[in-house]
Scaffold this motif. Structure first.
Motif, short mmCIF file in Angstrom:
data_model
loop_
_atom_site.label_atom_id
_atom_site.label_comp_id
_atom_site.label_asym_id
_atom_site.label_seq_id
_atom_site.Cartn_x
_atom_site.Cartn_y
_atom_site.Cartn_z
N LYS A 1 0.84 -1.20 0.00
CA LYS A 1 0.00 0.00 0.00
C LYS A 1 0.88 1.25 0.00
O LYS A 1 0.63 2.21 -0.72
CB LYS A 1 -0.88 0.03 1.26
N LYS B 1 3.93 1.58 -1.02
CA LYS B 1 4.64 1.77 -2.29
C LYS B 1 3.71 2.38 -3.33
O LYS B 1 4.10 3.29 -4.05
CB LYS B 1 5.18 0.42 -2.78
N LYS B 2 2.48 1.89 -3.36
CA LYS B 2 1.50 2.42 -4.33
C LYS B 2 1.29 3.90 -4.08
O LYS B 2 1.29 4.71 -5.00
CB LYS B 2 0.16 1.69 -4.17
N GLN B 3 1.10 4.26 -2.80
CA GLN B 3 0.87 5.67 -2.47
C GLN B 3 2.05 6.53 -2.90
O GLN B 3 1.88 7.59 -3.48
CB GLN B 3 0.63 5.82 -0.96
N ASN C 1 4.19 5.90 -5.19
CA ASN C 1 4.22 5.96 -6.66
C ASN C 1 3.27 7.02 -7.19
O ASN C 1 3.53 7.65 -8.20
CB ASN C 1 3.82 4.61 -7.28
#
Ligand code: GLU
Length: 441
Positions: free
Chosen positions: A106, A108-110, A112
């Motif tokens: 989560k 890492k996605k944020q 990104n």
């Protein structure tokens, strides 16, 4: 009444960084005539060790930082459970089941997407059935405190006005899946119940403070005054965190650093006041003012402790070091003269052994070829009988008359021949202690 606490986790030996925290809290309490609590943050049963609890106490005692009370978090688990229940009843506490890997993903996605990596509160949307199913599958979840998304503000004793947007902070986990209570809530419950009025800790705790302020308010407590001192760096400004392990207080003690050298440095380093050697705790207490400390990282050089130690030792009477002097092997009848001779010529007490060896066994003489005849002649002139404080004067006068040498040309070869060194104590005070000559003389 002013109440402060030093709250180490007994998972290792305490170091200079911890000392800064301990000392500031200690000085604030003493200056106000208040209470200084030693709180052992041992809610982690795996990493907390009794030997470290003992070591922390020994280190503080060595420094003379006496506490008025000891508290142990491991003995207060019921109080923490009660607080947790209260938060649950208020709807400020929720169970979440994400695994560390899921949380990582989560984040890492944020990142990104250019968003701050803040927990998305997905667990708040779980139905009771979903929670049940997750619990059956993964075991108990962690318990998170639901922050109010507003600005959290306080006036920090060192950093000044602080304002943190709670939405930029993840809801803190206060209880782990295995039931272990975490520091964030335990500390709040303790600070509130123990009437702590001032919390001084490192600036790595600023975000914790923001969440703790909301937890304190939720539990109906009063916020203490917070002050976050800067973190220590090495002499070049490099991070010290990795080297702190080598700056444990017990290692410094072992290296011969004197308590007041350490206290004098740490009580002023990073403040606008100069570091001056103080040999009295009350002087440190009187002169302490947390507001004089700056927010910038504070450079710490362990080497600074040695001149302060040397300076401190120069002022001590024999009575304060009599055991050490005796342990080195100095006979009682020579102890006073030996100490007065040596104290100005040592960096730490560990150097005493070398001076005593010189007195007892003599040194490898340092004699230049040009001086050989001179030294032989001088030694033949050494007065008979016991050596005393006048011997050096009488002797060098006789040598001067016999050889025509004077000044440095007279004294330096004698010093080098007798001590093997170019520098050292007053020869007049050293000579009577040179047992080796006495034996011959
Ligand atoms: N046990 C915590 C630590 O050592 C205490 C922090 C605090 O003073 O609240 O970092």
């Amino acid at each position: 009444m002013t109440t402060t606490r030093f709250a180490p986790s007994p998972t290792g030996y305490i170091h200079v960084g911890n000392l800064r925290t301990a000392l500031m809290n200690y000085l604030i309490a003493r200056k106000a005539g208040g209470t200084f609590i030693l709180r052992i943050d041992d809610t982690d049963p795996v990493r907390s060790k009794e030997e470290y609890v003992d070591a922390i106490k020994q280190d503080l005692e060595w420094l003379g930082l006496h506490w008025d009370k000891v508290e142990r978090q491991s003995e207060r688990l019921d109080q923490y459970a009660e607080a947790a229940d209260k938060l649950r009843e208020m709807g400020r506490f929720y169970e979440a089941f994400e695994t560390p890997t899921e949380l990582d993903l989560k984040r890492k996605k944020q990142l990104n997407m250019g968003k701050p990596p803040v927990y998305d509160r997905a667990a708040l949307n779980l139905s009771a059935d979903e929670r049940e199913a997750l619990r059956a599958e993964r075991g108990n979840g962690v318990w998170r405190f639901k922050l109010d998304h507003e600005r959290i503000e306080w006036n920090d004793g060192v950093l000044g006005d602080i304002s943190i947007d709670a939405a930029s902070v993840s809801d803190p986990v206060l209880i782990r899946g295995d039931g272990q209570v975490l520091y964030t809530i335990a500390s709040v419950v303790d600070d509130t119940e123990m009437g702590v009025t001032n919390v001084v800790r490192g600036s790595d705790h600023v975000t914790n403070t923001a969440t703790q302020i909301q937890i304190i308010k939720a539990l109906g407590g009063t916020c203490p005054d917070f002050a976050h001192h800067s973190l220590l760096t090495g002499p070049q400004g490099e991070a010290l965190s990795k080297r702190l392990g080598t700056l444990a207080l017990r290692d410094l003690r072992e290296a011969g650093v004197q308590p007041f050298a350490l206290l004098s440095l740490m009580a002023r380093l990073g403040s606008s006041d100069p570091v001056e050697l103080r040999a009295d705790m009350s002087e440190l207490v009187d002169g302490f003012d947390i507001e004089r400390f700056g927010a910038a990282p504070t450079k710490f050089d362990v080497q600074d402790l040695y001149p302060l130690t040397a300076h401190y030792l120069q002022t001590l009477p024999l009575a304060d070091v009599a055991d050490t002097v005796a342990n080195v092997g100095v006979p009682a009848e020579l102890a006073e003269d030996f100490w007065l001779m040596a104290r100005g010529n040592i960096t730490t007490l560990k150097d005493l052994g070398g001076w005593w060896e010189l007195c007892r066994d003599g040194a490898e003489p340092m004699i230049d070829d040009d001086d050989r005849a001179f030294i032989a002649e001088a030694m033949a002139l050494l007065p008979e009988g016991p050596l005393d404080g006048d011997t050096w004067g009488t002797w060098t006068k006789a040598v001067k008359e016999a050889t025509g040498r004077k000044g440095k040309g007279l004294f330096m070869p004698l010093r080098k021949a007798l001590t093997g060194q170019e520098r050292g104590p007053e020869m007049a005070t050293l000579l009577p202690l040179l047992q080796v000559i006495r034996a011959k003389g």
